[in-house]
Design a protein around this motif. Structure first.
Motif, PDB file in Angstrom:
ATOM      1  N   HIS A   1       0.060   3.812   0.646  1.00  0.00           N
ATOM      2  CA  HIS A   1      -1.398   3.873   0.689  1.00  0.00           C
ATOM      3  C   HIS A   1      -1.902   4.784  -0.429  1.00  0.00           C
ATOM      4  O   HIS A   1      -1.387   5.895  -0.599  1.00  0.00           O
ATOM      5  CB  HIS A   1      -1.887   4.450   2.019  1.00  0.00           C
ATOM      6  CG  HIS A   1      -1.578   3.598   3.214  1.00  0.00           C
ATOM      7  ND1 HIS A   1      -0.398   3.715   3.921  1.00  0.00           N
ATOM      8  CD2 HIS A   1      -2.296   2.627   3.829  1.00  0.00           C
ATOM      9  CE1 HIS A   1      -0.407   2.847   4.919  1.00  0.00           C
ATOM     10  NE2 HIS A   1      -1.536   2.179   4.892  1.00  0.00           N
ATOM     11  N   VAL A   2      -2.904   4.316  -1.152  1.00  0.00           N
ATOM     12  CA  VAL A   2      -3.503   5.105  -2.232  1.00  0.00           C
ATOM     13  C   VAL A   2      -4.991   5.250  -1.932  1.00  0.00           C
ATOM     14  O   VAL A   2      -5.699   4.248  -1.790  1.00  0.00           O
ATOM     15  CB  VAL A   2      -3.290   4.433  -3.598  1.00  0.00           C
ATOM     16  CG1 VAL A   2      -3.877   5.306  -4.706  1.00  0.00           C
ATOM     17  CG2 VAL A   2      -1.808   4.163  -3.847  1.00  0.00           C
ATOM     18  N   ILE A   3      -5.456   6.513  -1.833  1.00  0.00           N
ATOM     19  CA  ILE A   3      -6.856   6.809  -1.525  1.00  0.00           C
ATOM     20  C   ILE A   3      -7.445   7.571  -2.704  1.00  0.00           C
ATOM     21  O   ILE A   3      -7.352   8.804  -2.794  1.00  0.00           O
ATOM     22  CB  ILE A   3      -6.995   7.638  -0.228  1.00  0.00           C
ATOM     23  CG1 ILE A   3      -6.226   6.972   0.917  1.00  0.00           C
ATOM     24  CG2 ILE A   3      -8.459   7.793   0.153  1.00  0.00           C
ATOM     25  CD1 ILE A   3      -4.866   7.538   1.190  1.00  0.00           C
ATOM     26  N   PRO A   4      -8.042   6.881  -3.668  1.00  0.00           N
ATOM     27  CA  PRO A   4      -8.500   7.541  -4.896  1.00  0.00           C
ATOM     28  C   PRO A   4      -9.505   8.659  -4.665  1.00  0.00           C
ATOM     29  O   PRO A   4      -9.408   9.729  -5.285  1.00  0.00           O
ATOM     30  CB  PRO A   4      -9.117   6.395  -5.703  1.00  0.00           C
ATOM     31  CG  PRO A   4      -8.403   5.178  -5.227  1.00  0.00           C
ATOM     32  CD  PRO A   4      -8.180   5.410  -3.765  1.00  0.00           C
ATOM     33  N   ALA A   5     -10.494   8.450  -3.786  1.00  0.00           N
ATOM     34  CA  ALA A   5     -11.539   9.465  -3.593  1.00  0.00           C
ATOM     35  C   ALA A   5     -10.980  10.768  -3.051  1.00  0.00           C
ATOM     36  O   ALA A   5     -11.564  11.837  -3.266  1.00  0.00           O
ATOM     37  CB  ALA A   5     -12.614   8.930  -2.649  1.00  0.00           C
ATOM     38  N   LEU A   6      -9.848  10.699  -2.356  1.00  0.00           N
ATOM     39  CA  LEU A   6      -9.235  11.893  -1.787  1.00  0.00           C
ATOM     40  C   LEU A   6      -8.015  12.357  -2.583  1.00  0.00           C
ATOM     41  O   LEU A   6      -7.340  13.291  -2.170  1.00  0.00           O
ATOM     42  CB  LEU A   6      -8.837  11.642  -0.327  1.00  0.00           C
ATOM     43  CG  LEU A   6      -9.969  11.174   0.603  1.00  0.00           C
ATOM     44  CD1 LEU A   6      -9.438  10.972   2.025  1.00  0.00           C
ATOM     45  CD2 LEU A   6     -11.121  12.174   0.604  1.00  0.00           C
ATOM     46  N   GLU A   7      -7.734  11.686  -3.697  1.00  0.00           N
ATOM     47  CA  GLU A   7      -6.588  12.025  -4.561  1.00  0.00           C
ATOM     48  C   GLU A   7      -5.298  12.112  -3.752  1.00  0.00           C
ATOM     49  O   GLU A   7      -4.493  13.033  -3.918  1.00  0.00           O
ATOM     50  CB  GLU A   7      -6.846  13.340  -5.301  1.00  0.00           C
ATOM     51  CG  GLU A   7      -8.055  13.301  -6.224  1.00  0.00           C
ATOM     52  CD  GLU A   7      -8.257  14.594  -6.962  1.00  0.00           C
ATOM     53  OE1 GLU A   7      -7.438  14.877  -7.865  1.00  0.00           O
ATOM     54  OE2 GLU A   7      -9.217  15.327  -6.649  1.00  0.00           O
ATOM     55  N   THR A   8      -5.109  11.125  -2.890  1.00  0.00           N
ATOM     56  CA  THR A   8      -4.031  11.171  -1.908  1.00  0.00           C
ATOM     57  C   THR A   8      -3.206   9.889  -1.935  1.00  0.00           C
ATOM     58  O   THR A   8      -3.745   8.793  -2.126  1.00  0.00           O
ATOM     59  CB  THR A   8      -4.617  11.367  -0.494  1.00  0.00           C
ATOM     60  OG1 THR A   8      -5.296  12.624  -0.446  1.00  0.00           O
ATOM     61  CG2 THR A   8      -3.544  11.346   0.577  1.00  0.00           C
ATOM     62  N   VAL A   9      -1.900  10.054  -1.747  1.00  0.00           N
ATOM     63  CA  VAL A   9      -0.980   8.945  -1.576  1.00  0.00           C
ATOM     64  C   VAL A   9      -0.187   9.178  -0.301  1.00  0.00           C
ATOM     65  O   VAL A   9       0.282  10.301  -0.045  1.00  0.00           O
ATOM     66  CB  VAL A   9      -0.013   8.802  -2.770  1.00  0.00           C
ATOM     67  CG1 VAL A   9       0.968   7.655  -2.533  1.00  0.00           C
ATOM     68  CG2 VAL A   9      -0.781   8.594  -4.065  1.00  0.00           C
ATOM     69  N   VAL A  10      -0.045   8.141   0.509  1.00  0.00           N
ATOM     70  CA  VAL A  10       0.702   8.227   1.761  1.00  0.00           C
ATOM     71  C   VAL A  10       1.767   7.144   1.766  1.00  0.00           C
ATOM     72  O   VAL A  10       1.463   5.967   1.563  1.00  0.00           O
ATOM     73  CB  VAL A  10      -0.217   8.039   2.988  1.00  0.00           C
ATOM     74  CG1 VAL A  10       0.598   8.099   4.280  1.00  0.00           C
ATOM     75  CG2 VAL A  10      -1.327   9.083   3.005  1.00  0.00           C
ATOM     76  N   VAL A  11       3.018   7.529   1.986  1.00  0.00           N
ATOM     77  CA  VAL A  11       4.126   6.587   2.102  1.00  0.00           C
ATOM     78  C   VAL A  11       4.657   6.628   3.532  1.00  0.00           C
ATOM     79  O   VAL A  11       4.889   7.703   4.087  1.00  0.00           O
ATOM     80  CB  VAL A  11       5.262   6.928   1.115  1.00  0.00           C
ATOM     81  CG1 VAL A  11       6.544   6.155   1.460  1.00  0.00           C
ATOM     82  CG2 VAL A  11       4.831   6.619  -0.309  1.00  0.00           C
ATOM     83  N   LEU A  12       4.822   5.465   4.113  1.00  0.00           N
ATOM     84  CA  LEU A  12       5.409   5.330   5.443  1.00  0.00           C
ATOM     85  C   LEU A  12       6.556   4.330   5.361  1.00  0.00           C
ATOM     86  O   LEU A  12       6.407   3.268   4.752  1.00  0.00           O
ATOM     87  CB  LEU A  12       4.381   4.822   6.450  1.00  0.00           C
ATOM     88  CG  LEU A  12       3.158   5.700   6.700  1.00  0.00           C
ATOM     89  CD1 LEU A  12       2.081   4.917   7.437  1.00  0.00           C
ATOM     90  CD2 LEU A  12       3.549   6.936   7.497  1.00  0.00           C
ATOM     91  N   THR A  13       7.697   4.642   5.956  1.00  0.00           N
ATOM     92  CA  THR A  13       8.793   3.674   6.029  1.00  0.00           C
ATOM     93  C   THR A  13       9.392   3.704   7.429  1.00  0.00           C
ATOM     94  O   THR A  13       9.329   4.715   8.141  1.00  0.00           O
ATOM     95  CB  THR A  13       9.908   3.959   5.001  1.00  0.00           C
ATOM     96  OG1 THR A  13      10.600   5.161   5.349  1.00  0.00           O
ATOM     97  CG2 THR A  13       9.335   4.081   3.600  1.00  0.00           C
TER      98      THR A  13
END
Length: 314
Positions: free
Chosen positions: A277-289
């Motif tokens: 998941h990439v959330i540009p406005a929050l400068e955040t990346v989330v990886v789930l596996t």
């Protein structure tokens, strides 16, 4: 973000991994065990988004033509196909899965398993009947991804994995991976790539920074942005929109709402709980596996239920 609360909420789910970075800093890192951090594992359909990035790189280097180019430029056999609509399919239709084929990935016709049992996957896809004219409707189709992989082989003049090593994996420092192939030796475009969770995070960060990695523009800003923009809405039970082999959605309200109460995001999604998941406005990346059997997996959306609410409060 109360990370202790998040850790407690995720514990019963027994995920293989959960990584969250903000502004380039790892703020949450969980692995089921020490092996999960170091071992490669199936990303399943997250492979599609990796392929999309490689196609963008090929476009930047003028190895591929404009997206309105029809696929007859790569598959001359469509000139004699019994269905004339196949000759109207463009690269854009393939990237957005709007080619129009009558395809049921799983269930019904079981098109995907039938493809993988066929002796020539590309020919299998090109011979499928049509449900719609190209460009009308998004229909999830891993066969389309295989066509794109075959196109990239022609354009680059080398295997897809080698092109990735030279132009994406190498610059990102991705050294360990496995990539499956079809009977003709073409790397699988819709699945079959194995990566470490930390390398999935690097890929997400590349797109968070609009194609830039360590001051090097691996993908042009224009194509990095265009490839993740909503291109066509999807039908329930799926949410949001489809882009160029990426998904796009919003959380907390209508798209383009104030970041204080909602955010837009785009993401790579693989069967069995693999996400970037990439959330540009929050400068955040989330990886789930995850790697549990289907019946043992959490039935809901881990990102939207557990992580997204915390991101808005951080």
């Amino acid at each position: 973000m109360d990370l202790s609360t998040l850790a407690a909420e995720l514990a019963p789910l027994n995920l293989r991994s959960c990584l969250i970075s903000r502004q380039g800093e790892m703020i949450f890192e969980h692995y089921r065990d020490r092996h999960a951090a170091l071992e490669i594992a199936k990303t399943n359909s997250c492979t599609k988004s990796i392929l999309s990035a490689l196609l963008c790189i090929a476009m930047d280097r003028k190895l591929l033509p404009q997206t309105d180019t029809t696929i007859g430029a790569f598959f001359p056999q469509v000139a004699t196909n019994r269905n004339p609509r196949v000759r109207d399919i463009t690269l854009w239709h393939l990237l957005t899965m709007t080619a129009g084929f009558d395809w049921t990935e799983f269930g019904g016709q079981n098109s995907f398993p039938r493809m993988t049992r066929s002796p020539d996957w590309v020919e299998f896809v090109l011979e499928q009947p049509f449900r719609d004219s190209p460009g009308i409707k998004m229909e999830y189709n891993s066969g389309i991804s295989q066509l794109l992989s075959a196109i990239l082989v022609q354009a680059a003049g080398m295997p897809v994995a080698r092109f990735a090593e030279l132009n994406l994996f190498g610059p990102l420092g991705i050294e360990s991976y496995k990539w499956e192939r079809d009977p003709q030796g073409i790397h699988t475009g819709g699945f079959g790539l194995w990566l470490r969770p930390s390398d999935m995070l690097k890929f997400g960060q590349l797109f968070l920074h609009q194609g830039t990695w360590e001051n090097e523009q691996l993908i042009s800003r224009d194509l990095a942005l265009q490839s993740v923009q909503p291109a066509i809405s999807v039908d329930a039970p799926r949410r949001g929109f489809y882009a160029w082999h990426w998904w796009a959605d919003s959380y907390g309200g209508k798209r383009d709402h104030s970041p204080a109460s909602s955010f837009d995001y785009f993401y790579a999604r693989g069967f069995g709980g693999q996400f970037i998941h990439v959330i540009p406005a929050l400068e955040t990346v989330v990886v789930l596996t995850d790697d549990k059997a289907k019946k043992a997996q959490f039935p809901g959306d881990v990102f939207r239920q557990f992580i997204a609410p915390l991101l808005l409060r951080f």
